[in-house]
Design an enzyme around this catalytic site. Structure first.
Site, short mmCIF file in Angstrom:
data_model
loop_
_atom_site.label_atom_id
_atom_site.label_comp_id
_atom_site.label_asym_id
_atom_site.label_seq_id
_atom_site.Cartn_x
_atom_site.Cartn_y
_atom_site.Cartn_z
N ASP A 161 -4.68 4.12 -3.69
CA ASP A 161 -5.84 4.35 -4.56
C ASP A 161 -5.51 5.48 -5.55
O ASP A 161 -4.88 6.47 -5.20
CB ASP A 161 -7.05 4.75 -3.71
CG ASP A 161 -8.30 4.91 -4.53
OD1 ASP A 161 -9.10 3.96 -4.59
OD2 ASP A 161 -8.48 6.00 -5.14
N ILE A 162 -5.91 5.28 -6.79
CA ILE A 162 -5.63 6.30 -7.82
C ILE A 162 -6.57 7.50 -7.61
O ILE A 162 -7.76 7.32 -7.34
CB ILE A 162 -5.82 5.72 -9.24
CG1 ILE A 162 -4.92 4.49 -9.43
CG2 ILE A 162 -5.52 6.78 -10.31
CD1 ILE A 162 -5.07 3.78 -10.75
N GLU A 169 -9.54 0.07 -8.51
CA GLU A 169 -8.33 0.87 -8.74
C GLU A 169 -7.57 1.04 -7.43
O GLU A 169 -6.86 2.01 -7.22
CB GLU A 169 -8.67 2.23 -9.37
CG GLU A 169 -10.01 2.79 -9.00
CD GLU A 169 -9.95 3.78 -7.84
OE1 GLU A 169 -10.53 3.45 -6.79
OE2 GLU A 169 -9.33 4.85 -7.98
P1 GH3 Z 1 -10.67 9.43 -5.51
O1 GH3 Z 1 -9.51 10.28 -5.83
O2 GH3 Z 1 -11.47 9.94 -4.39
O3 GH3 Z 1 -10.23 8.02 -5.29
O4 GH3 Z 1 -11.61 9.49 -6.76
P2 GH3 Z 1 -11.94 8.29 -7.72
O5 GH3 Z 1 -12.66 8.79 -8.89
O6 GH3 Z 1 -10.69 7.54 -8.03
O7 GH3 Z 1 -12.80 7.38 -6.78
P3 GH3 Z 1 -14.07 6.52 -7.01
O8 GH3 Z 1 -14.01 5.40 -6.00
O9 GH3 Z 1 -15.29 7.39 -6.99
O10 GH3 Z 1 -13.93 5.87 -8.46
C1 GH3 Z 1 -13.13 4.77 -8.74
C2 GH3 Z 1 -13.30 4.50 -10.20
O11 GH3 Z 1 -12.36 3.55 -10.67
C3 GH3 Z 1 -14.62 3.88 -10.55
C4 GH3 Z 1 -14.37 3.18 -11.84
O12 GH3 Z 1 -14.74 3.99 -12.93
C5 GH3 Z 1 -12.86 3.02 -11.88
N1 GH3 Z 1 -12.47 1.64 -11.99
C6 GH3 Z 1 -12.51 0.67 -11.07
N2 GH3 Z 1 -12.04 -0.51 -11.61
C7 GH3 Z 1 -11.69 -0.23 -12.89
C8 GH3 Z 1 -11.15 -1.03 -13.95
O13 GH3 Z 1 -10.88 -2.23 -13.83
N3 GH3 Z 1 -10.90 -0.40 -15.13
C9 GH3 Z 1 -11.19 0.92 -15.29
N4 GH3 Z 1 -10.93 1.48 -16.48
N5 GH3 Z 1 -11.70 1.66 -14.32
C10 GH3 Z 1 -11.94 1.10 -13.13
MG MG Z 2 -9.73 6.48 -6.63
#
Ligand code: GH3
Ligand code: MG
Length: 542
Positions: free
Chosen positions: A410-411, A454
């Protein structure tokens, strides 16, 4: 002594009659019962006895090309000095329509002949015939089944004369026989052409059938191998040396095309894609093709007859002639296939284009089927592929109780990345991370898939704890080395990932979910532990 070329001279009526009928018989023997194929050669030999008996220097066949307009043109020429068939005169390909020719045609309309000699030519006749050395001429109409078929002219370039009745009868007969020889030869050619077309269409059907069987049945071959087998089958018939398949994408309201497959005869089949043909806007490269292809039209042209931009596009594709066939899937313009000849400027025949249309659909199908398993944004495998394959992997490994490692990735602080740099930049970042992960695992049975937004998952069959930790370290390092600026990341100043890693000996009691749940738990542990790290635990047997 009889002049070889003017045998009629000095003979009485009875002798003339005999001479003409002997000449006509000799001609008939050659013209009617010929076995040689070439009509020019047959006429060349067959007309010699006629010309010798009647003392002729030239015989020309004019064919009616338009009966209403009385348009006709030279079709065949016999010349005594050339010793037989001679090249036709380009100026007579379309006979000029003059007062003189109109008068001749009105006389010939009721099947009458015209006999002219130089001292009696009208001014217009003289203007037309004298430069062509005509001293005397007999103009004979030929009708077939009541229709005006053409005109045969018999020339004496040596002296003025009146053609005698028996001579006219012989020349009329020979005119008819010449016409029928030409018609018969044409029929043979037409039949041959029709036979060839039939054979070709059989071959095409056969090739398309074989392609369908290969393409539509389940198989494990790589796309490139499947495609190469298919393109090979039609390349010979269409005489092409390049095939390119392009796929469309809408990017912020404008249509783009990307090369997804390239075949090149010189390189022996499937080749590397050209980097310059990824995400090319139609508007920039080939604006006139977008509407044309979207409407379902194909393009079939040598480059010299295309617009400047389209010709330039062909140059970039490296071909001189192209057939561009659009692909529509569920009424949506999906992309196109370009079939190219790199050596010749030409057109493709209609039946070849039809074959290409069917083949193109089959080619696109290969890609559409493969797309089901891929994620559109990142280009790596998707969740569906993971679910399907994870089941197979567990099943397979459980038979030998082999090791399986799973990495859940996970990013870090990706929400903040989106908030800081915007969603489009976020998407770009996801693509780079996905491609980097994908490039970091190299064994054939390993795979990486986009698990969710992500989140990514890496599957490593036959890999123990040591191997899994090695890969986890490599992934952390490779992502950090991308050095994608991420100011809001508390773990580093660039984009980083966190990983949950687990390894287990697969038994028949295991389910895919057991591995995923464990890896997910460990991912959470890495997030808690400060991110940009991995956490590892063995998976216990249930
Ligand atoms: P953590 O280090 O705890 O993982 O923090 P985080 O912000 O990465 O975790 P969180 O699960 O709160 O947020 C994941 C975010 O990833 C939410 C959304 O904005 C982003 N995201 C998910 N799918 C996509 C996508 O297809 N494109 C983009 N640009 N962003 C995405
Ligand atoms: Mg994340």
């Amino acid at each position: 002594m009889i002049n070889e070329n003017r045998q009629y001279e000095g003979l009485d009526t009875n002798e003339l009659c005999k001479l003409y009928s002997t000449a006509l018989n000799k001609a008939l023997e050659i013209l009617v019962s010929y076995t040689e194929r070439d009509v020019d050669e047959i006429l060349s030999h067959g007309l010699s006895p006629i010309a010798a008996a009647a003392g002729l220097d030239r015989i020309i066949v004019f064919r009616i090309t338009n009966r209403d307009a009385m348009a006709c043109g030279e079709e065949y020429r016999w010349d005594r000095i050339k010793g037989g068939t001679a090249p036709t005169d380009d100026d007579l390909k379309a006979l000029p329509i003059t007062q003189a020719t109109m008068r001749w045609f009105s006389i010939m309309a009721d099947n009458s002949c015209i006999s002219l000699k130089r001292s009696e030519f009208t001014e217009e006749e003289a203007a037309f015939l004298s430069p062509r050395d005509v001293m005397s001429i007999l103009i004979v109409p030929v009708f077939t089944e009541g229709n005006f078929w053409g005109v045969v002219t018999f020339h004496d370039n040596t002296k003025e004369r009146d053609f005698d009745e028996d001579c006219i009868t012989m020349l009329r007969s020979s005119a008819r026989i010449m016409a029928s020889t030409i018609i018969r030869a044409e029929k043979t050619t037409n039949v041959e052409q029709a036979m060839n077309a039939l054979k070709r269409s059989e071959k095409m059907k056969d090739a398309l059938n074989k392609i369908s069987i290969i393409f539509l049945s389940e198989h494990e071959d790589k796309i490139e191998d499947t495609m190469a087998a298919g393109v090979d089958m039609i390349a010979d018939m269409a005489k092409i040396n390049r095939m390119i398949l392009c796929r469309n994408h809408m990017i912020s309201d404008s249509l783009h095309a990307s090369e997804v497959y390239r075949w090149d005869k010189g390189s022996g089949g499937s080749t590397e894609l050209t980097k310059t043909f990824i995400d090319v806007p139609y508007a920039r490269i080939i604006p006139d093709w977008e509407g044309l292809l979207a409407d379902g039209n194909h393009i079939n042209s040598p480059s010299k007859l295309l617009s400047e931009k389209a010709a330039h596009a062909l140059k970039m594709f490296g071909v001189l002639t192209a057939a561009v066939i659009p692909i529509h899937i569920n009424n949506v313009f999906w992309g196109f296939a370009l079939f190219g000849d790199a050596e010749n400027e030409r057109y493709f025949e209609d039946d070849i284009i039809e074959m290409m249309r069917v083949a193109t659909f089959l080619f696109a199908n290969v890609f559409i089927r493969a797309e089901v398993d891929f994620d559109a944004l990142t280009g790596i495998h998707n969740r569906r592929f993971f679910d399907e394959n994870m089941k197979r992997v567990i099943n397979f490994l459980s038979r030998s109780e082999s090791a399986l490692s799973i990495l859940m990735i996970d990013i870090d602080f990706f929400k903040r990345y989106n908030d800081t740099y915007g969603h489009l930049e976020g998407d770009k970042c996801l693509k780079i991370v996905a491609q980097t992960l994908s490039r970091s695992i190299t064994r054939t049975n390993d795979f990486v898939a986009r698990y969710g937004g992500e989140e990514f998952i890496v599957v490593l069959p036959h890999t123990d704890e040591e191997g899994a930790k090695l890969i986890a370290d490599r992934l952390l390092g490779n992502i950090q080395n991308c050095n994608l600026k991420h100011e809001q990341n508390d773990a580093a100043d660039c984009v980083t990932i966190s990983i949950g890693v687990t390894t287990g000996m697969v038994t028949y009691k295991h389910k895919a979910d057991d591995f995923v749940r464990k890896a997910d738990e460990l991912l959470y542990k890495s997030k808690q532990g400060g991110r940009n790290m991995y956490s590892f635990e063995l998976l216990e047997t249930p």
